[in-house]
Design a protein around this motif. Structure first.
Motif, PDB file in Angstrom:
ATOM      1  N   VAL A  11      22.087  50.041  -8.551  1.00 43.35           N
ATOM      2  CA  VAL A  11      22.960  51.022  -9.181  1.00 43.35           C
ATOM      3  C   VAL A  11      23.578  50.336 -10.391  1.00 43.35           C
ATOM      4  O   VAL A  11      24.286  49.337 -10.267  1.00 43.35           O
ATOM      5  N   LEU A  12      23.287  50.874 -11.561  1.00 44.06           N
ATOM      6  CA  LEU A  12      23.703  50.268 -12.826  1.00 44.06           C
ATOM      7  C   LEU A  12      24.729  51.155 -13.507  1.00 44.06           C
ATOM      8  O   LEU A  12      24.660  52.374 -13.409  1.00 44.06           O
ATOM      9  N   LYS A  13      25.668  50.527 -14.215  1.00 47.72           N
ATOM     10  CA  LYS A  13      26.698  51.273 -14.918  1.00 47.72           C
ATOM     11  C   LYS A  13      26.428  51.277 -16.415  1.00 47.72           C
ATOM     12  O   LYS A  13      26.226  50.220 -17.027  1.00 47.72           O
ATOM     13  N   THR A  14      26.463  52.471 -16.999  1.00 45.13           N
ATOM     14  CA  THR A  14      26.275  52.625 -18.435  1.00 45.13           C
ATOM     15  C   THR A  14      27.298  51.804 -19.197  1.00 45.13           C
ATOM     16  O   THR A  14      28.479  51.801 -18.859  1.00 45.13           O
ATOM     17  N   LYS A  15      26.856  51.073 -20.190  1.00 49.98           N
ATOM     18  CA  LYS A  15      27.698  50.269 -21.080  1.00 49.98           C
ATOM     19  C   LYS A  15      28.430  49.136 -20.363  1.00 49.98           C
ATOM     20  O   LYS A  15      29.338  48.548 -20.922  1.00 49.98           O
ATOM     21  N   VAL A  16      28.066  48.853 -19.110  1.00 52.80           N
ATOM     22  CA  VAL A  16      28.687  47.766 -18.367  1.00 52.80           C
ATOM     23  C   VAL A  16      27.630  46.765 -17.918  1.00 52.80           C
ATOM     24  O   VAL A  16      27.752  45.564 -18.135  1.00 52.80           O
ATOM     25  N   THR A  17      26.585  47.275 -17.285  1.00 55.52           N
ATOM     26  CA  THR A  17      25.534  46.420 -16.745  1.00 55.52           C
ATOM     27  C   THR A  17      24.615  45.945 -17.869  1.00 55.52           C
ATOM     28  O   THR A  17      24.109  46.755 -18.639  1.00 55.52           O
ATOM     29  N   ARG A  18      24.425  44.652 -17.959  1.00 54.38           N
ATOM     30  CA  ARG A  18      23.570  44.057 -18.983  1.00 54.38           C
ATOM     31  C   ARG A  18      22.136  43.949 -18.478  1.00 54.38           C
ATOM     32  O   ARG A  18      21.889  43.611 -17.316  1.00 54.38           O
ATOM     33  N   LEU A  19      21.178  44.235 -19.352  1.00 56.31           N
ATOM     34  CA  LEU A  19      19.765  44.182 -19.004  1.00 56.31           C
ATOM     35  C   LEU A  19      19.362  42.806 -18.495  1.00 56.31           C
ATOM     36  O   LEU A  19      18.616  42.688 -17.518  1.00 56.31           O
ATOM     37  N   ALA A  20      19.879  41.753 -19.108  1.00 58.00           N
ATOM     38  CA  ALA A  20      19.552  40.394 -18.663  1.00 58.00           C
ATOM     39  C   ALA A  20      20.016  40.171 -17.219  1.00 58.00           C
ATOM     40  O   ALA A  20      19.312  39.534 -16.434  1.00 58.00           O
ATOM     41  N   SER A  21      21.166  40.717 -16.862  1.00 60.31           N
ATOM     42  CA  SER A  21      21.674  40.595 -15.496  1.00 60.31           C
ATOM     43  C   SER A  21      20.773  41.332 -14.513  1.00 60.31           C
ATOM     44  O   SER A  21      20.503  40.845 -13.415  1.00 60.31           O
ATOM     45  N   VAL A  22      20.306  42.502 -14.908  1.00 58.97           N
ATOM     46  CA  VAL A  22      19.411  43.282 -14.050  1.00 58.97           C
ATOM     47  C   VAL A  22      18.105  42.527 -13.833  1.00 58.97           C
ATOM     48  O   VAL A  22      17.592  42.458 -12.717  1.00 58.97           O
ATOM     49  N   ARG A  23      17.592  41.935 -14.881  1.00 59.62           N
ATOM     50  CA  ARG A  23      16.352  41.154 -14.753  1.00 59.62           C
ATOM     51  C   ARG A  23      16.533  39.969 -13.811  1.00 59.62           C
ATOM     52  O   ARG A  23      15.700  39.726 -12.942  1.00 59.62           O
ATOM     53  N   ARG A  24      17.623  39.228 -13.971  1.00 57.28           N
ATOM     54  CA  ARG A  24      17.885  38.081 -13.092  1.00 57.28           C
ATOM     55  C   ARG A  24      18.046  38.523 -11.640  1.00 57.28           C
ATOM     56  O   ARG A  24      17.486  37.919 -10.719  1.00 57.28           O
ATOM     57  N   MET A  25      18.793  39.593 -11.436  1.00 52.83           N
ATOM     58  CA  MET A  25      19.017  40.093 -10.090  1.00 52.83           C
ATOM     59  C   MET A  25      17.698  40.568  -9.476  1.00 52.83           C
ATOM     60  O   MET A  25      17.400  40.256  -8.317  1.00 52.83           O
ATOM     61  N   VAL A  72      19.486  53.512 -10.318  1.00 48.82           N
ATOM     62  CA  VAL A  72      20.273  54.698 -10.630  1.00 48.82           C
ATOM     63  C   VAL A  72      21.257  54.288 -11.709  1.00 48.82           C
ATOM     64  O   VAL A  72      21.915  53.248 -11.594  1.00 48.82           O
ATOM     65  N   LEU A  73      21.365  55.075 -12.758  1.00 45.73           N
ATOM     66  CA  LEU A  73      22.287  54.794 -13.843  1.00 45.73           C
ATOM     67  C   LEU A  73      23.492  55.708 -13.720  1.00 45.73           C
ATOM     68  O   LEU A  73      23.343  56.939 -13.681  1.00 45.73           O
ATOM     69  N   THR A  74      24.688  55.118 -13.611  1.00 43.78           N
ATOM     70  CA  THR A  74      25.906  55.908 -13.473  1.00 43.78           C
ATOM     71  C   THR A  74      26.790  55.709 -14.698  1.00 43.78           C
ATOM     72  O   THR A  74      26.603  54.770 -15.466  1.00 43.78           O
TER      73      THR A  74
END
Length: 150
Positions: A117-131, A146-148
């Motif tokens: 679950v990702l937050k618009t304008k908060v979650t960074r793409l690099a963080s998502v990739r690492r996770m 899911v983008l919230t």
């Protein structure tokens, strides 16, 4: 998501495993005296840590009291092992590991699948990739995301 499953008639357990920043106890106005930290620190009955929420079909396992050794508690799929006996009482077991840090990733070891679950304008793409890479390395199947709103 837990509320949606419960309202659809599924017996749902929502476990808040973000011990550094608990949310579910406040959201559902539940006690945080028992929960995941106590469950993982002892060999007590798993059912004793589960609380009924005000929503029909939705039970909550709060984080419990703060502990200094969060990563150690989640070592080697321990959370999964302790939640497994509860899975027979519920149709769905959801784990809220919202922080996305090392402890959250360790808590996901042994689960059937992960939904990010990702937050618009908060979650960074690099963080998502690492996770995502960390979760896959632990054998977790990522269903999608899911983008919230932020």
């Amino acid at each position: 998501m837990g509320v949606a499953f419960a309202q659809a008639g599924y017996r749902t357990l929502l476990a808040d495993v973000n011990l550094d920043a608990p949310v579910q106890d406040r959201l559902f106005r539940l006690s945080n005296r028992v929960g995941v930290s106590g469950l993982l620190s002892s060999d007590g009955d798993e059912r004793a840590a589960v609380q009924e929420s005000p929503i029909a079909n939705l039970s909550v396992l709060t984080t419990g009291p703060a502990v200094p050794n969060v990563l150690e508690l989640y070592d080697r799929g321990r959370l999964f092992q302790r939640l497994r006996p509860l899975s027979t009482a519920f149709d769905m077991v959801l784990v809220d590991a919202s922080a996305g840090d090392a402890a959250a990733i360790a808590a996901c070891e042994g689960v059937d699948a992960v939904l990010l679950v990702l937050k618009t304008k908060v979650t960074r793409l690099a963080s998502v990739r690492r996770m995502s890479e960390s979760l896959r390395a632990r054998g977790a199947m990522i269903l999608g995301s899911v983008l919230t709103g932020g």
